[in-house]
Design a protein around this motif. Structure first.
Motif, PDB file in Angstrom:
ATOM      1  N   GLY A   1       0.819  -1.219   0.000  1.00  0.00           N
ATOM      2  CA  GLY A   1       0.000   0.000   0.000  1.00  0.00           C
ATOM      3  C   GLY A   1       0.847   1.260   0.000  1.00  0.00           C
ATOM      4  N   GLY A   2       2.164   1.093  -0.025  1.00  0.00           N
ATOM      5  CA  GLY A   2       3.052   2.263  -0.012  1.00  0.00           C
ATOM      6  C   GLY A   2       3.840   2.279   1.283  1.00  0.00           C
ATOM      7  N   ASP A   3       5.175   2.424   1.175  1.00  0.00           N
ATOM      8  CA  ASP A   3       5.958   2.357   2.419  1.00  0.00           C
ATOM      9  C   ASP A   3       5.947   3.681   3.184  1.00  0.00           C
ATOM     10  OD1 ASP A   3       7.673   3.819   0.860  1.00  0.00           O
ATOM     11  OD2 ASP A   3       9.322   2.367   0.893  1.00  0.00           O
TER      12      ASP A   3
ATOM     13  N   LYS B   1       2.910   8.694   7.356  1.00  0.00           N
ATOM     14  CA  LYS B   1       1.704   9.535   7.314  1.00  0.00           C
ATOM     15  C   LYS B   1       0.932   9.485   8.629  1.00  0.00           C
ATOM     16  CE  LYS B   1       0.648   8.946   2.387  1.00  0.00           C
ATOM     17  NZ  LYS B   1      -0.184   8.093   1.529  1.00  0.00           N
ATOM     18  N   GLY B   2       1.054   8.381   9.326  1.00  0.00           N
ATOM     19  CA  GLY B   2       0.379   8.276  10.620  1.00  0.00           C
ATOM     20  C   GLY B   2      -1.117   8.213  10.489  1.00  0.00           C
ATOM     21  N   GLY B   3      -1.830   8.950  11.320  1.00  0.00           N
ATOM     22  CA  GLY B   3      -3.287   8.844  11.376  1.00  0.00           C
ATOM     23  C   GLY B   3      -3.654   7.971  12.561  1.00  0.00           C
ATOM     24  N   PRO B   4      -4.908   8.084  13.025  1.00  0.00           N
ATOM     25  CA  PRO B   4      -5.324   7.415  14.261  1.00  0.00           C
ATOM     26  C   PRO B   4      -5.063   5.902  14.266  1.00  0.00           C
ATOM     27  CG  PRO B   4      -7.037   8.901  13.505  1.00  0.00           C
ATOM     28  CD  PRO B   4      -5.976   8.891  12.446  1.00  0.00           C
ATOM     29  N   GLY B   5      -5.290   5.227  13.123  1.00  0.00           N
ATOM     30  CA  GLY B   5      -5.085   3.778  13.107  1.00  0.00           C
ATOM     31  C   GLY B   5      -3.630   3.429  13.354  1.00  0.00           C
TER      32      GLY B   5
ATOM     33  N   VAL C   1       2.235  -4.799  10.012  1.00  0.00           N
ATOM     34  CA  VAL C   1       2.632  -4.482   8.643  1.00  0.00           C
ATOM     35  C   VAL C   1       2.719  -5.822   7.913  1.00  0.00           C
ATOM     36  CG1 VAL C   1       4.321  -3.365   7.159  1.00  0.00           C
ATOM     37  CG2 VAL C   1       3.909  -2.471   9.471  1.00  0.00           C
ATOM     38  N   ASN C   2       1.751  -6.067   7.047  1.00  0.00           N
ATOM     39  CA  ASN C   2       1.566  -7.388   6.449  1.00  0.00           C
ATOM     40  C   ASN C   2       2.203  -7.456   5.054  1.00  0.00           C
ATOM     41  OD1 ASN C   2       0.470 -10.028   6.389  1.00  0.00           O
ATOM     42  ND2 ASN C   2      -1.356  -9.304   5.303  1.00  0.00           N
TER      43      ASN C   2
ATOM     44  N   LEU D   1      11.512  -1.832   4.229  1.00  0.00           N
ATOM     45  CA  LEU D   1      10.969  -2.272   5.517  1.00  0.00           C
ATOM     46  C   LEU D   1      11.633  -1.576   6.698  1.00  0.00           C
ATOM     47  CD1 LEU D   1      10.530  -6.123   4.957  1.00  0.00           C
ATOM     48  CD2 LEU D   1       8.808  -4.321   4.823  1.00  0.00           C
ATOM     49  N   ALA D   2      12.922  -1.325   6.584  1.00  0.00           N
ATOM     50  CA  ALA D   2      13.623  -0.672   7.701  1.00  0.00           C
ATOM     51  C   ALA D   2      13.073   0.734   7.915  1.00  0.00           C
ATOM     52  CB  ALA D   2      15.123  -0.631   7.417  1.00  0.00           C
ATOM     53  N   ARG D   3      12.794   1.398   6.795  1.00  0.00           N
ATOM     54  CA  ARG D   3      12.245   2.745   6.911  1.00  0.00           C
ATOM     55  C   ARG D   3      10.831   2.698   7.511  1.00  0.00           C
ATOM     56  NH1 ARG D   3      10.367   6.209   1.826  1.00  0.00           N
ATOM     57  NH2 ARG D   3       8.755   7.248   3.022  1.00  0.00           N
TER      58      ARG D   3
END
Ligand SMILES: Nc1nc2c(ncn2[C@@H]2O[C@H](COP(=O)(O)OP(=O)(O)OP(=O)(O)O)[C@@H](O)[C@H]2O)c(=O)[nH]1
Ligand SMILES: [Mg+2]
Lengths: 224, 227
Positions: free
Chosen positions: B151-153, B158-162, B171-172, B184-186
């Motif tokens: 979905g984009g690393d 971006k964060g957000g409540p979830g 992170v699947n 993935l490290a980022r």
């Protein structure tokens, strides 16, 4: 008693499950009967004067203190579609949950005890209105308004209808809601003497058959 | 693969309205799974059922947006007996049904406890939604937010409540990272920065480990709940 309690109960954001229902609008949209603001207004007018009137009368009678069991049976008799009966009881149960927290009362507790899987929503609405210190006309207004506002907000989602035009549909129907409410309260007042047979029995066959067909769809946005 | 930190980090205390049923018995622990469309919520639910069903009494509530697909997938996969899986219809608005008006979901979890209980854990899967969709504390005791590497690393950044407040961030689909060029490290560093110590699990359901770390987290929550 608080007048503002009426606004709380009538608020579309009152958490009682209504958001998942289109009031038959989804079936009407698919059938091509609702395509824009004008046909939505016709649809809502029909609903208001049929199931809206019945719901308003049942709610008013419940708010006057009529026996909920008798009213629930009367609502059943006026709802031919098994799907709509189930939905009405489910919505009644959801309203009961919200109402008991908002306006704790022995009558709402007793209703929950007697109908653990829910009574018809307008019955619960009337008892909740009583618990909130509201009267029969208030309960009838909530039911009549809901009979229009449900399909209106669903149609905004279904058709991407301009939300201002959609709201104008509700506003144009407001004077007719007044008429429906006064008829509903008039019949509800006769229930104490004549029993639930005094309640109106207006029905909308397309809403009933449409609900049955809709329940069989594999893909739909709304529960009814 | 597990780039997160210790799962024993408690996070906020288990919360949720009315921990007891009307008969005074402690009700099931309710865990919500939310996250964007297609991130792997249902696949994670299925994996959790397989890992946990022999040790705890489980049930699942799905919230589909316009089909019963999630419930049907779980039924087809036979991860639980059919009477333990219930679908809630959400009226085109999945976040409303898990946050603003939880009545239909509460009814579903209570009916499951009445009909197939006693239950230890009920998993409530939200319909796929946006990054702001979170569960009400009146519905669940803990929530898992599932995103995926495809979905984009930049989603953790971006964060957000979830992403920031969920009790567990998953992170699947880490197996897809090389194919979609996700770092993935980022993602792990961004998630750490956003989450103020809350746990993160990186998983691939295509790997042998599957949902093992998430199952361990659920066991821990259950231990706290029943303590
Ligand atoms: N490669 C890969 N695919 C996965 C993984 N987990 C899930 N998938 C696939 O991703 C797709 C979507 O998974 P679902 O579990 O249905 O996603 P979801 O979040 O439940 O989707 P919605 O409920 O529609 O929002 C399916 O085809 C899964 O098989 C994974 O770890 N790796
Ligand atoms: Mg799913």
């Amino acid at each position: 008693m608080s007048r503002a309690a009426l606004l709380v109960l009538a608020d579309g954001r009152f958490p009682a499950g209504g958001h998942a229902h289109s009031g038959g609008a989804e079936a009407a949209v698919r059938a091509g009967r609702v395509t824009g603001a004008a046909s939505l207004e016709d649809f809502c007018r029909g609903r208001l004067h049929t199931t809206g009137l019945v719901a308003a009368a049942v709610a008013a009678a419940a708010a006057l203190g009529a026996d909920p069991g008798e009213l629930d049976a009367a609502a059943d008799a006026r709802t031919p579609s098994p799907t709509l009966r189930r939905a009405a009881r489910r919505l009644g149960r959801q309203l009961l949950r919200a109402g008991r927290v908002a306006w704790p009362s022995a009558e709402l507790d007793a209703l929950a005890e007697r109908f653990p899987k829910g009574a018809h929503q307008p019955v619960v609405l009337g008892v909740a209105a009583r618990a909130a210190g509201l009267g029969p006309a208030d309960a009838a207004y909530c039911a009549a308004y809901e009979s229009v506002s449900g399909p209106v907000s669903a149609t905004v989602r279904l058709l991407g209808l301009d939300p201002f035009e959609a709201t104008a549909v509700s506003a144009r129907l407001a004077p007719e809601m007044d008429t429906v409410v006064s008829r509903a309260v008039g019949t509800a007042r006769r229930v104490a003497g004549e029993g639930a047979d005094a309640l109106p029995a207006a029905s909308a066959p397309l809403l009933e058959t449409g609900a049955e067909a809709h329940a069989g769809w594999a893909v739909r946005l709304f529960a009814t | 693969m597990h780039l997160g930190h210790s799962l024993s980090h408690g996070g906020p205390e288990v919360v949720g309205a009315d921990a007891r049923r009307p008969d005074g018995v402690r009700r099931a622990l309710r865990i919500g799974l939310g996250g964007p469309v297609g991130s792997g919520k249902t696949a994670t639910v299925a994996a959790l059922c397989r890992l946990l069903r022999d040790e705890v009494s489980l049930a699942v509530v799905t919230n589909d947006i316009y089909t019963r697909e999630d419930a049907e997938f779980l039924l087809r996969e036979a991860v639980l007996p059919p009477e333990r899986i219930t679908a809630v219809e959400t009226g085109a608005c999945p976040h409303t049904a898990i946050r603003d008006d939880i009545s239909a979901n509460l009814e579903a979890v209570e009916d499951l406890e009445d009909e197939v209980g006693p239950l230890d854990v009920i998993l409530v899967e939200s319909g796929g939604d946006n990054l702001t969709a979170t569960f009400s504390k009146g519905l669940v005791d803990a929530q898992i937010f599932v995103i995926d590497v495809a979905g984009g690393d930049d989603i953790p950044r971006k964060g957000g409540p979830g992403v920031t407040t969920a009790d567990l961030l998953v992170v699947n689909k880490t197996d897809l990272a090389p194919h979609v060029g996700s770092d993935l490290a980022r993602m792990a560093a961004d998630a750490r920065a956003q989450r103020d110590g809350l746990p993160v699990v990186f998983q691939s359901l295509r790997s042998e480990e599957g949902a093992r770390d998430v199952a361990a987290w659920v066991r821990e929550r259950l231990a706290v709940w029943t303590a």
